[in-house]
Motif scaffolding. Structure first.
Motif, PDB file in Angstrom:
ATOM      1  N   UNK A  29       0.934  -1.146   0.275  1.00  0.00           N
ATOM      2  CA  UNK A  29       0.148  -0.272   0.067  1.00  0.00           C
ATOM      3  C   UNK A  29       0.743   0.890  -0.120  1.00  0.00           C
ATOM      4  N   UNK A  30       1.954   1.281   1.215  1.00  0.00           N
ATOM      5  CA  UNK A  30       2.778   2.360   0.877  1.00  0.00           C
ATOM      6  C   UNK A  30       3.565   2.651  -0.715  1.00  0.00           C
ATOM      7  N   UNK A  31       4.071   1.818  -0.897  1.00  0.00           N
ATOM      8  CA  UNK A  31       4.675   2.033  -2.835  1.00  0.00           C
ATOM      9  C   UNK A  31       3.699   2.104  -3.432  1.00  0.00           C
ATOM     10  N   UNK A  32       2.561   1.464  -3.161  1.00  0.00           N
ATOM     11  CA  UNK A  32       1.221   2.190  -4.505  1.00  0.00           C
ATOM     12  C   UNK A  32       1.327   3.243  -4.747  1.00  0.00           C
ATOM     13  N   UNK A  33       0.850   4.315  -2.953  1.00  0.00           N
ATOM     14  CA  UNK A  33       0.481   5.723  -3.197  1.00  0.00           C
ATOM     15  C   UNK A  33       2.069   6.288  -3.573  1.00  0.00           C
ATOM     16  N   UNK A  34       3.217   6.184  -2.456  1.00  0.00           N
ATOM     17  CA  UNK A  34       4.627   6.339  -3.224  1.00  0.00           C
ATOM     18  C   UNK A  34       4.767   6.823  -4.371  1.00  0.00           C
ATOM     19  N   UNK A  39       7.027   9.631  -6.225  1.00  0.00           N
ATOM     20  CA  UNK A  39       8.261   9.282  -5.430  1.00  0.00           C
ATOM     21  C   UNK A  39       9.144   8.748  -6.160  1.00  0.00           C
ATOM     22  N   UNK A  40      10.331   8.339  -6.287  1.00  0.00           N
ATOM     23  CA  UNK A  40      10.700   7.565  -6.632  1.00  0.00           C
ATOM     24  C   UNK A  40      11.455   6.628  -5.245  1.00  0.00           C
ATOM     25  N   UNK A 146       0.547  11.323   3.434  1.00  0.00           N
ATOM     26  CA  UNK A 146       0.361  11.011   4.775  1.00  0.00           C
ATOM     27  C   UNK A 146      -1.119  10.381   4.836  1.00  0.00           C
ATOM     28  N   UNK A 147      -1.932  10.750   4.678  1.00  0.00           N
ATOM     29  CA  UNK A 147      -3.132  10.627   4.810  1.00  0.00           C
ATOM     30  C   UNK A 147      -2.717   9.609   3.386  1.00  0.00           C
ATOM     31  N   UNK A 152      -5.092   4.263   1.396  1.00  0.00           N
ATOM     32  CA  UNK A 152      -5.053   2.629   0.678  1.00  0.00           C
ATOM     33  C   UNK A 152      -5.190   1.858   1.769  1.00  0.00           C
ATOM     34  N   UNK A 153      -4.893   1.613   2.783  1.00  0.00           N
ATOM     35  CA  UNK A 153      -5.167   0.747   3.793  1.00  0.00           C
ATOM     36  C   UNK A 153      -6.569   0.499   4.436  1.00  0.00           C
ATOM     37  N   UNK A 154      -7.574   0.995   4.616  1.00  0.00           N
ATOM     38  CA  UNK A 154      -9.319   1.208   4.430  1.00  0.00           C
ATOM     39  C   UNK A 154      -9.320   2.383   5.567  1.00  0.00           C
ATOM     40  N   UNK A 155      -8.800   3.135   6.271  1.00  0.00           N
ATOM     41  CA  UNK A 155      -8.130   3.935   7.466  1.00  0.00           C
ATOM     42  C   UNK A 155      -9.264   5.374   7.070  1.00  0.00           C
ATOM     43  N   UNK A 156     -10.339   5.447   7.390  1.00  0.00           N
ATOM     44  CA  UNK A 156     -10.620   7.429   7.240  1.00  0.00           C
ATOM     45  C   UNK A 156     -10.996   8.216   8.007  1.00  0.00           C
TER      46      UNK A 156
END
Length: 441
Positions: A29-34, A39-40, A146-147, A152-156
Motif C-alpha cells: 500500500x505504501x509503495x502504491x501511494x508513493x 515519489x522514487x 501521509x493521509x 489505501x489501507x482502509x482507514x478513513x
C-alpha cells in the motif's frame, strides 16, 4: 553444544507467514501511494558512522542507539532513523537532481529503548520527503501523501486525525507573550510534553525556562484556541500574521484536495525535535488509544547541517508497529492475505506428469498453483485444497486425461465443469493479459 530453547531478543519480532503477509500488505500500500504521488524509492545502509546521529541530536542520543566500534576501529551505529542517511545521500547527488526531489524509503530502524505498546527496538517506517520547495503547497502535498498512505489501507476520517501546527507560529506567539528567544527551545520541549503530562508538571518546566505563572497561564490559554481565535487574541504582530497566513494556505490546499475532515489545527503540537523549522504534523487514531502513527514537518536547515547542501526540505515517518495494531483494532487486516488460485488433484500417480506440465503452464501465466507432494487419496487432497484456501481445484483422472480434459471445481460455489486442458491454459493467459498494465493503456 548446550541444549535448550534459544529465544529471540526482546523488542525484536519474528515474522511468521501471517505477520509477514500483513507486513507485505502494508508495504505494498505504501509503495502504491508513493508511486501515485511521483515519489522514487531509495534505500541506504543499516550501519552508519555514529557521528551522523550525534551531529544531529547530540551525544545524549548514544544511549538510545545500538552503537559500537567496528573491527576497523570506527564508531558506528545501526540506523535509528532515516533522515540523516537521506541527508547524506541527498548531499551526494543534489546538484544533479531536478527540483523538487521526491524520494521515499521503507527502512528497518533500530533504537535501544524499553519495549512497550506501539514501540519496539526495531520497526519499519515509511519515509517520504520533498526537497527543494518552500511553497505551502509542498507542505499540503506531503500531508496528503501521509493521509493517502493510510486511506489505501482502509482507514478513513472516522479512524484517523491529522494534527497540524507550525513552529514559526508558536515561536511568534512566544515572542508576543514576551518570552525571550533564548528560552524558545526549552519552552518548545515543555509544550511537546504538555498533552502527556498535563499543565501542572509543565508549569515547573516553564518556570525553569524563566516563564512565570502569569505568562504560563496565557500560553496555555492560547494553545487551546482554534487558529482564527488565536489570531484574534494575539494577532497584529507581523511574524505571527505571516506564519498564520502560511498555515491557513496549507489548510486551504488540503480542503481543496478533499481532506478537510482529516485535519485540525493544534497549537500544542510542536514536535520535540529541534530541527523542525515550519509546518509540523502528526497523525493519530481518533480514539487516542495508541501512539502517534505518523509524524513530520518542514526542516529547511537540516540538509545544510548534515550534508552541507542548502536546500529546503520536508517529510514524515510512519511506523509499521502502531499501524499494524490500528489495522487489527479496526478489523482491516485482510482475511485472505495468502492466495492460492489452483490446487491440482491427481486421482492416481499415472496423472502426475500431466499435472506437472499443467502446473508449470499455469504458473508461467502468473497463477498460484499447489499440488500434493506425495500420493494421497482424493479426499485428503481436497481437504488440503480447502486448508490452503484454493479458489478452485483441477481434478485429473485417468478417463479425463485420456480425453484431454480436466474437472474444474469452484471451491466457493461447488460448481463443477469439464474444460479442455489447452483451453484452461489459454484462459489463464487471457486473464493475465487483461490484468496487465499494458493492456489497459
Amino acid at each position: 553444544m548446550s541444549s535448550g530453547e534459544i529465544r529471540g531478543l526482546p523488542g525484536f519480532r519474528d515474522f511468521f507467514p501471517e505477520e509477514f503477509a500483513l507486513r507485505r500488505h502494508i508495504f505494498s500500500a505504501w509503495r502504491r501511494v508513493g508511486a501515485r504521488y511521483g515519489f522514487t524509492e531509495y534505500d541506504g545502509p543499516p550501519l552508519e558512522p555514529l557521528e551522523l546521529y550525534t551531529r544531529k541530536s547530540g551525544e545524549e542520543i548514544v544511549g538510545q542507539l545500538y552503537a559500537f566500534e567496528d573491527k576497523g576501529g570506527r564508531d558506528v551505529a545501526l540506523r535509528p532513523e532515516m533522515t540523516p542517511t537521506f541527508a547524506r545521500m541527498m548531499a551526494a547527488r543534489a546538484a544533479g537532481l531536478p527540483k523538487p526531489v521526491r524520494w521515499f524509503s521503507i527502512p528497518q530502524l533500530f533504537r535501544y529503548e524499553r519495549p512497550q505498546r506501539g514501540r519496539l527496538r526495531e520497526h519499519f517506517q515509511l519515509n517520504m520527503d520533498i526537497v527543494g520547495e518552500t511553497d505551502p503547497l509542498a507542505d499540503a502535498e506531503i500531508i496528503a501523501a501521509g493521509i493517502d498512505a493510510l486511506r489505501e489501507l482502509g482507514l478513513g476520517a472516522a479512524d484517523i486525525v491529522v494534527r497540524v501546527s507550525d513552529r514559526r507560529l508558536v515561536a511568534a506567539l512566544l515572542d508576543a507573550l514576551g518570552i525571550p528567544v533564548r528560552e524558545h527551545l526549552a519552552v518548545f520541549a515543555a509544550i511537546d510534553r504538555l498533552e502527556r503530562e498535563g499543565e501542572d508538571p509543565i508549569r515547573g518546566r516553564l518556570a525553569a525556562a524563566g516563564v512565570d505563572g502569569k505568562r504560563a497561564d496565557r500560553l496555555f490559554e492560547a494553545l487551546r484556541l482554534p487558529l482564527a481565535d488565536l489570531m484574534a487574541a494575539h494577532g497584529g504582530e507581523r511574524p505571527l500574521e505571516e506564519a498564520a497566513a502560511g498555515l491557513q494556505t496549507v489548510f486551504s490546499y488540503l480542503d481543496a484536495t478533499g481532506f478537510a475532515d482529516f485535519v485540525r489545527f493544534d497549537a500544542r503540537l510542536v514536535r520535540g525535535l529541534a530541527y523542525y523549522t515550519g509546518t509540523v504534523f502528526e497523525i493519530w487514531d481518533r480514539r487516542d488509544e495508541l501512539r502517534a502513527i505518523c509524524g513530520g514537518g518542514r526542516y529547511d536547515d537540516l540538509l545544510r547541517a548534515l550534508g552541507g547542501v542548502n536546500l529546503p526540505a520536508l517529510g514524515f515517518g510512519m511506523g509499521d508497529v502502531v499501524l499494524a495494531e490500528l489495522l487489527r483494532a479496526r478489523g482491516l487486516v485482510p482475511s485472505e492475505l495468502r492466495r492460492v488460485d489452483d490446487y491440482i488433484i491427481c486421482v492416481s500417480e499415472d496423472e502426475r506428469p500431466t499435472a506437472l506440465r499443467l502446473a508449470r503452464a499455469l504458473r508461467d501465466q502468473g497463477r498460484h498453483v499447489l499440488y500434493d507432494l506425495r500420493a494421497r487419496g482424493v479426499g485428503r487432497q481436497f481437504k488440503a485444497a480447502n486448508q490452503a484456501g484454493a479458489a478452485r481445484t483441477i481434478v485429473l483422472g485417468p478417463e479425463e486425461v485420456g480425453r484431454g480434459v480436466v474437472s474444474l471445481r469452484d471451491m466457493g460455489s461447488g460448481a463443477e465443469r469439464e474444460i479442455a486442458i489447452e483451453a484452461l491454459t489459454r484462459a489463464a493467459a487471457a486473464e493475465v493479459e487483461r490484468a496487465s498494465p499494458e493492456s489497459s493503456e
